[in-house]
Design a protein around this motif. Structure first.
Motif, short mmCIF file in Angstrom:
data_model
loop_
_atom_site.label_atom_id
_atom_site.label_comp_id
_atom_site.label_asym_id
_atom_site.label_seq_id
_atom_site.Cartn_x
_atom_site.Cartn_y
_atom_site.Cartn_z
N LEU A 97 -47.88 21.28 -6.14
CA LEU A 97 -46.73 21.74 -5.34
C LEU A 97 -47.12 22.00 -3.89
CD1 LEU A 97 -45.26 24.20 -7.99
CD2 LEU A 97 -44.13 22.14 -7.18
N ARG A 98 -48.27 22.61 -3.72
CA ARG A 98 -48.72 22.90 -2.34
C ARG A 98 -48.90 21.62 -1.55
NH1 ARG A 98 -53.00 23.01 0.80
NH2 ARG A 98 -54.37 22.09 -0.78
N ARG A 99 -49.51 20.63 -2.18
CA ARG A 99 -49.79 19.38 -1.48
C ARG A 99 -48.57 18.47 -1.35
NH1 ARG A 99 -55.42 17.57 -4.27
NH2 ARG A 99 -54.93 15.62 -3.16
N CYS A 100 -47.52 18.78 -2.07
CA CYS A 100 -46.29 17.99 -1.98
C CYS A 100 -45.18 18.76 -1.27
CB CYS A 100 -45.82 17.59 -3.38
SG CYS A 100 -46.86 16.36 -4.20
N VAL A 128 -45.44 28.88 -10.33
CA VAL A 128 -44.89 27.57 -9.93
C VAL A 128 -43.54 27.71 -9.25
CG1 VAL A 128 -46.16 26.24 -11.65
CG2 VAL A 128 -43.92 27.14 -12.23
N ILE A 129 -42.79 28.74 -9.61
CA ILE A 129 -41.50 28.94 -8.92
C ILE A 129 -41.74 29.36 -7.47
CG2 ILE A 129 -39.35 30.25 -8.88
CD1 ILE A 129 -39.62 28.10 -11.10
N ARG A 130 -42.70 30.23 -7.26
CA ARG A 130 -43.06 30.60 -5.89
C ARG A 130 -43.58 29.37 -5.13
NH1 ARG A 130 -42.79 35.94 -4.86
NH2 ARG A 130 -43.12 37.45 -6.54
N GLY A 131 -44.20 28.45 -5.86
CA GLY A 131 -44.72 27.24 -5.24
C GLY A 131 -43.65 26.22 -4.88
N GLY A 132 -42.43 26.40 -5.41
CA GLY A 132 -41.35 25.51 -5.03
C GLY A 132 -40.69 24.75 -6.15
N ALA A 133 -41.15 24.91 -7.41
CA ALA A 133 -40.51 24.23 -8.53
C ALA A 133 -39.09 24.73 -8.72
CB ALA A 133 -41.31 24.45 -9.81
N ARG A 134 -38.21 23.84 -9.17
CA ARG A 134 -36.80 24.19 -9.35
C ARG A 134 -36.50 24.74 -10.73
NH1 ARG A 134 -33.74 25.28 -5.42
NH2 ARG A 134 -31.97 24.89 -6.81
N GLY A 135 -37.48 24.70 -11.62
CA GLY A 135 -37.23 25.21 -12.96
C GLY A 135 -38.49 25.19 -13.80
N TYR A 136 -38.37 25.74 -15.01
CA TYR A 136 -39.52 25.85 -15.90
C TYR A 136 -39.00 25.84 -17.34
CZ TYR A 136 -44.21 27.61 -17.27
OH TYR A 136 -45.47 27.76 -17.78
#
Length: 247
Positions: A97-100, A128-136
């Protein structure tokens, strides 16, 4: 007598509609997806379940087993949605997520991420949500629900397995940073997964099946966890994990 022009027009329209259906599945929807997971058998199973494009509208355009390959494939393929495992060689899903980040921030062609993991731990979800993912969602999800989740994320919605949404609400409702657990930080992501399953009463064979690893690898992880936490047996390990609400 029918008009040949009208007949040709109708035939062309039928051909266009058939092509659209083939490209977008039975519903006419279409989404390009990259699968990121370090277990080849799991990737194969997910692709078989969701990648029947004519039926599902999901087109799997790439896959990757680790962070470096994931970033390369995502950058090249530019999918609408990435199914992302949390625990990956090379830094985990958070590093992907960081690199994308620039791809996620693209206003015209955003790449959106949906975490798909065996872990249902609060710190993994929040990370991962803090990293920018839209869901889990967890890997217990059904194929049809996973397909629906992919399309919802493509449309910009946030999607969570039911009990996981509470973790996110609790985390973002508080401005306080979560406390640092130095003992837990000594463990790798995979060791944490094994720890939780041991604490839940899983046998080694069950853990191996759940995580797609060998029984010998499970034994090695358990030994490493016991050594790092200075514990003697799985009963002490279970009490340790329960006291930290990791079970």
């Amino acid at each position: 007598m029918s008009d040949p022009t009208e007949a040709n027009g109708t035939a062309a329209a039928d051909t266009t509609e058939a092509a659209a259906t083939a490209a977008g599945g039975a519903t006419g929807r279409h989404v390009r997806v990259v699968l990121v997971d370090d277990h080849r058998m799991f990737r194969t199973g997910v692709q078989a379940e969701i990648g029947r494009t004519d039926e599902t509208g999901v087109e799997v355009v790439g896959e990757a087993p680790d962070v470096d390959q994931a970033v390369a494939v995502i950058t090249e393929a530019r999918p609408e949605v990435v199914l992302l495992d949390v625990h990956l060689p090379g830094g985990g899903g958070v590093e992907v997520l960081r690199r994308c980040a620039a791809l996620m921030a693209d206003t015209e062609r955003p790449v959106r991420f949906l975490a798909l993991s065996v872990s249902d731990a609060a710190e993994d979800v929040i990370g991962v949500i803090r990293g920018g993912a839209r869901g889990y969602v967890t890997k217990t999800i059904t194929g049809s629900d996973l397909i629906d989740s992919i399309f919802r994320v493509q449309e910009g919605d946030a999607v969570f397995s039911p009990r996981l949404a509470g973790f996110v609400l609790d985390a973002f409702a508080s401005t306080d940073a979560p406390p640092v657990d130095e003992d837990l930080d000594r463990l790798t992501q995979r060791e944490r997964e094994v720890l939780r399953l041991i604490a839940r009463g899983y046998a080694y064979k069950e853990i191996a099946k759940q995580l797609f690893i060998s029984v010998k690898t499970v034994e090695s992880h358990v030994s490493a966890v016991l050594r790092k936490l200075q514990l003697s047996n799985r009963h002490e390990l279970t009490r340790w994990a329960t006291a930290r609400r990791l079970v």
